[in-house]
Design a protein around this motif. Structure first.
Motif, PDB file in Angstrom:
ATOM      1  N   ASP A 181       0.810  -1.215   0.000  1.00  0.00           N
ATOM      2  CA  ASP A 181       0.000   0.000   0.000  1.00  0.00           C
ATOM      3  C   ASP A 181       0.849   1.273   0.000  1.00  0.00           C
ATOM      4  O   ASP A 181       0.311   2.373   0.101  1.00  0.00           O
ATOM      5  CB  ASP A 181      -0.926   0.020   1.219  1.00  0.00           C
ATOM      6  CG  ASP A 181      -1.906  -1.133   1.206  1.00  0.00           C
ATOM      7  OD1 ASP A 181      -2.508  -1.374   0.142  1.00  0.00           O
ATOM      8  OD2 ASP A 181      -2.067  -1.799   2.247  1.00  0.00           O
ATOM      9  N   ILE A 195      -7.821  -0.006   4.953  1.00  0.00           N
ATOM     10  CA  ILE A 195      -7.879  -1.197   4.098  1.00  0.00           C
ATOM     11  C   ILE A 195      -7.701  -2.494   4.892  1.00  0.00           C
ATOM     12  O   ILE A 195      -8.370  -3.499   4.627  1.00  0.00           O
ATOM     13  CB  ILE A 195      -6.838  -1.088   2.953  1.00  0.00           C
ATOM     14  CG1 ILE A 195      -7.120  -2.098   1.862  1.00  0.00           C
ATOM     15  CG2 ILE A 195      -5.420  -1.203   3.485  1.00  0.00           C
ATOM     16  CD1 ILE A 195      -8.371  -1.822   1.092  1.00  0.00           C
ATOM     17  N   GLU A 196      -6.814  -2.482   5.886  1.00  0.00           N
ATOM     18  CA  GLU A 196      -6.598  -3.697   6.668  1.00  0.00           C
ATOM     19  C   GLU A 196      -7.843  -4.058   7.474  1.00  0.00           C
ATOM     20  O   GLU A 196      -8.233  -5.231   7.551  1.00  0.00           O
ATOM     21  CB  GLU A 196      -5.395  -3.518   7.600  1.00  0.00           C
ATOM     22  CG  GLU A 196      -4.058  -3.381   6.886  1.00  0.00           C
ATOM     23  CD  GLU A 196      -3.660  -4.652   6.154  1.00  0.00           C
ATOM     24  OE1 GLU A 196      -4.156  -5.725   6.542  1.00  0.00           O
ATOM     25  OE2 GLU A 196      -2.871  -4.573   5.205  1.00  0.00           O
ATOM     26  N   TYR A 199     -10.614  -5.609   5.183  1.00  0.00           N
ATOM     27  CA  TYR A 199     -10.452  -7.018   4.810  1.00  0.00           C
ATOM     28  C   TYR A 199     -10.544  -7.956   6.015  1.00  0.00           C
ATOM     29  O   TYR A 199     -10.899  -9.131   5.867  1.00  0.00           O
ATOM     30  CB  TYR A 199      -9.144  -7.209   4.050  1.00  0.00           C
ATOM     31  CG  TYR A 199      -9.310  -6.887   2.584  1.00  0.00           C
ATOM     32  CD1 TYR A 199      -9.761  -7.836   1.690  1.00  0.00           C
ATOM     33  CD2 TYR A 199      -9.056  -5.604   2.105  1.00  0.00           C
ATOM     34  CE1 TYR A 199      -9.945  -7.536   0.353  1.00  0.00           C
ATOM     35  CE2 TYR A 199      -9.233  -5.290   0.767  1.00  0.00           C
ATOM     36  CZ  TYR A 199      -9.687  -6.262  -0.106  1.00  0.00           C
ATOM     37  OH  TYR A 199      -9.889  -5.962  -1.432  1.00  0.00           O
ATOM     38  N   ARG A 332      -7.251  -7.773  -3.885  1.00  0.00           N
ATOM     39  CA  ARG A 332      -6.240  -7.556  -2.847  1.00  0.00           C
ATOM     40  C   ARG A 332      -5.100  -8.559  -2.959  1.00  0.00           C
ATOM     41  O   ARG A 332      -3.921  -8.205  -2.811  1.00  0.00           O
ATOM     42  CB  ARG A 332      -6.908  -7.685  -1.469  1.00  0.00           C
ATOM     43  CG  ARG A 332      -5.994  -7.420  -0.279  1.00  0.00           C
ATOM     44  CD  ARG A 332      -5.604  -5.978  -0.211  1.00  0.00           C
ATOM     45  NE  ARG A 332      -4.857  -5.667   0.999  1.00  0.00           N
ATOM     46  CZ  ARG A 332      -4.249  -4.505   1.214  1.00  0.00           C
ATOM     47  NH1 ARG A 332      -4.305  -3.560   0.294  1.00  0.00           N
ATOM     48  NH2 ARG A 332      -3.595  -4.286   2.323  1.00  0.00           N
ATOM     49  N   LYS A 335      -2.759  -7.821  -5.819  1.00  0.00           N
ATOM     50  CA  LYS A 335      -1.874  -6.711  -5.453  1.00  0.00           C
ATOM     51  C   LYS A 335      -0.734  -7.185  -4.560  1.00  0.00           C
ATOM     52  O   LYS A 335       0.411  -6.726  -4.698  1.00  0.00           O
ATOM     53  CB  LYS A 335      -2.687  -5.635  -4.737  1.00  0.00           C
ATOM     54  CG  LYS A 335      -1.931  -4.352  -4.472  1.00  0.00           C
ATOM     55  CD  LYS A 335      -2.853  -3.312  -3.844  1.00  0.00           C
ATOM     56  CE  LYS A 335      -2.113  -2.005  -3.634  1.00  0.00           C
ATOM     57  NZ  LYS A 335      -3.006  -0.967  -3.021  1.00  0.00           N
ATOM     58  N   SER A 366     -12.561 -16.289  -0.014  1.00  0.00           N
ATOM     59  CA  SER A 366     -11.155 -15.893   0.123  1.00  0.00           C
ATOM     60  C   SER A 366     -10.215 -17.012  -0.298  1.00  0.00           C
ATOM     61  O   SER A 366      -9.165 -16.750  -0.898  1.00  0.00           O
ATOM     62  CB  SER A 366     -10.870 -15.482   1.567  1.00  0.00           C
ATOM     63  OG  SER A 366     -11.078 -16.567   2.459  1.00  0.00           O
ATOM     64  N   HIS A 393      -1.105 -11.460   3.722  1.00  0.00           N
ATOM     65  CA  HIS A 393      -2.339 -10.783   3.303  1.00  0.00           C
ATOM     66  C   HIS A 393      -3.478 -11.763   3.024  1.00  0.00           C
ATOM     67  O   HIS A 393      -4.648 -11.391   3.188  1.00  0.00           O
ATOM     68  CB  HIS A 393      -2.069  -9.930   2.064  1.00  0.00           C
ATOM     69  CG  HIS A 393      -1.224  -8.720   2.347  1.00  0.00           C
ATOM     70  ND1 HIS A 393      -1.723  -7.603   2.984  1.00  0.00           N
ATOM     71  CD2 HIS A 393       0.084  -8.449   2.098  1.00  0.00           C
ATOM     72  CE1 HIS A 393      -0.764  -6.696   3.107  1.00  0.00           C
ATOM     73  NE2 HIS A 393       0.348  -7.191   2.582  1.00  0.00           N
ATOM     74  N   THR A 394      -3.173 -12.973   2.579  1.00  0.00           N
ATOM     75  CA  THR A 394      -4.243 -13.944   2.326  1.00  0.00           C
ATOM     76  C   THR A 394      -4.627 -14.711   3.581  1.00  0.00           C
ATOM     77  O   THR A 394      -5.786 -15.104   3.733  1.00  0.00           O
ATOM     78  CB  THR A 394      -3.811 -14.944   1.247  1.00  0.00           C
ATOM     79  OG1 THR A 394      -2.672 -15.691   1.706  1.00  0.00           O
ATOM     80  CG2 THR A 394      -3.461 -14.220  -0.046  1.00  0.00           C
TER      81      THR A 394
END
Length: 457
Positions: A181, A195-196, A199, A332, A335, A366, A393-394
């Motif tokens: 980011d 954003i965190e 999600y 996301r 990215k 997800s 992130h996943t």
């Protein structure tokens, strides 16, 4: 009358004889009465110290002895204080020389002289020869022993180091987490500050809007019919040039409705049209009109039928349209993969393939999105296949994604062989990197074949 103490009397003859002899000897030596008697009784104790006087003990002489003892004690205390100020007690090999001014003896009893304070001079004399006790060998030895204990390694650390060396892990540099980011800090639409949290919320609620297995409750609909409907809606979506979010929300509405409502086969296409109309109203700025869908369906349904079905769907879904589809996660995760255009197109292709097949419905959105990114990296031979940034992130490891990724790659291997070729044509376009014509990931196909062969045996 007061009584007098009775003193034992000596014989007069002895006293005269002894006294005469003493006076004669004193006159010969010129010492007067200064010679002390050699008896034990002549020892005087002053402040706990026995003093042997050299004159007869009188009251004034006893007071003078007491004053001298006090002066010596005061001088000794001054000496100790000065040694302490210099650096504590003098070590071995260092001599402390003191120069003390002795008080003058009192000439008269009435005249008292105030003693001057003792002047102490401290002189450090370093001895050339040191005794074995003063040598710092023992101290250095203790320090060396302490350092050796600190540097000693435990058995666990030694075994861990050997294991890393055997696996060639010690030489590998630690992978750094990429701040995905950082480039969007000044972009208000990116919402970097939130954003965190967004999600994290998606992860919490993704199972609430996830449709369950419903095919057994639908007597007139099967998996093949659903795949045909999704293939046709993908073609309609492309002709209307709608956003990708609209297609994903359309499929989500269809699956959630079929999970709570039994639908006859002749109304399945009507459900699909009404679902895309609702999704377009939700996602698009200029959504298609009802007449446009009537024309695309070759007038199989009227305007009234589409609007009535729209109301039925909204009623069954309780007007809940804000749901996390695989697309919101896919954006996301792509990215986080730091992709190029080809990798991004491959991930979208595999994700839409999974959305078209009913078997993917068993996985949460997800996981489908993360598996599409992983399968795309395997297909394009990206290294590493799964990084720490993607894991962060996943929320999934490579092992957790293997089953879903194998399923997506198997769909890729059969995409051009069947009758449903809308996705194949869509992603064979050079503008999308022609990813549909690329060979599927051999690594995941080998894993899938080995698992299937092992299950048959």
């Amino acid at each position: 009358m007061a009584s007098r103490p009775i003193v034992p009397q000596q014989a007069r003859g002895d006293a005269i004889v002894r006294g005469g002899k003493q006076q004669q000897e004193q006159k010969k030596n010129g010492a007067g009465n200064r010679k002390a008697l050699g008896e034990i009784g002549n020892l005087v104790t002053v402040k706990g110290v026995e003093v042997k006087p050299n004159r007869p003990i009188t009251r004034s002489f006893c007071a003078q002895l007491l004053a001298n003892a006090q002066k010596e004690a005061a001088a000794e205390n001054n000496k100790k204080q000065i040694c302490a100020n210099v650096g504590g007690p003098a070590p071995h090999g260092v001599a402390v020389a003191t120069k003390r001014v002795a008080p003058k003896p009192a000439a008269n009893k009435n005249v008292t002289t105030k003693p001057k304070p003792a002047v102490v001079e401290v002189i450090d004399i370093s001895s050339e020869k040191e005794t074995p006790k003063d040598k710092p060998v023992n101290k250095n030895k203790k320090e060396a022993d302490g350092n050796s204990k600190k540097k000693s390694h435990t058995l666990t650390s030694v075994l861990t180091a050997r294991s890393k060396a055997a696996c060639d892990l010690a030489k590998k540099p630690k992978e750094q987490i990429v701040d995905i980011d950082a480039a969007d800090v000044n972009d208000e639409l990116a919402a970097v500050e939130y954003i965190e949290d967004i999600y994290k919320f998606y992860k919490l609620v993704e199972n609430e809007s996830r449709p369950h297995d419903y095919m057994n409750s639908q007597p007139e609909i099967n998996e093949k019919m659903r795949a045909i409907l999704v293939d046709w809606l993908t073609d309609v979506h492309t002709k209307f040039d709608l956003s990708t979010e609209t297609l994903y929300l359309t499929i989500n509405i269809i699956d959630r409705f079929l999970a709570v409502k039994t639908v006859p086969r002749k109304e399945l296409q009507l459900v699909g049209i009404s679902a895309m109309l609702m999704a377009s109203k939700y996602e698009e700025i200029w959504p298609p009109e009802v007449n446009d869908f009537v024309c695309l369906s070759d007038r199989a349904y009227t305007n009234e039928q589409i609007l009535v079905m729209e109301k039925v769907i909204l009623d069954k879904l309780e007007w809940t349209l804000t749901v996390p589809t695989p697309f919101v996660f896919l954006v996301r995760f792509i990215k986080a993969s730091v992709p190029d255009e080809q990798l991004e197109s491959m991930a979208h292709f595999l994700s839409e393939l999974g959305m078209m097949h009913y078997a993917t419905l068993m996985y949460c959105p997800s996981m489908v999105a993360a598996s599409a990114v992983f399968a795309a990296r395997c297909t394009l031979n990206k290294t590493p296949l799964w990084s720490d940034t993607l894991k962060l992130h996943t929320g999934y490891t490579q092992e957790q994604l293997m089953d879903c990724a194998k399923l997506l790659v198997s769909f890729h291997s059969n995409v051009g062989n069947g009758k449903l070729k809308v996705l194949y044509r869509k992603y064979s376009d050079p503008q999308k990197g022609a990813v549909a014509v690329l060979p599927p990931a051999k690594y995941l196909l080998r894993e899938a074949s080995s698992v299937s062969s092992g299950s048959t045996h």
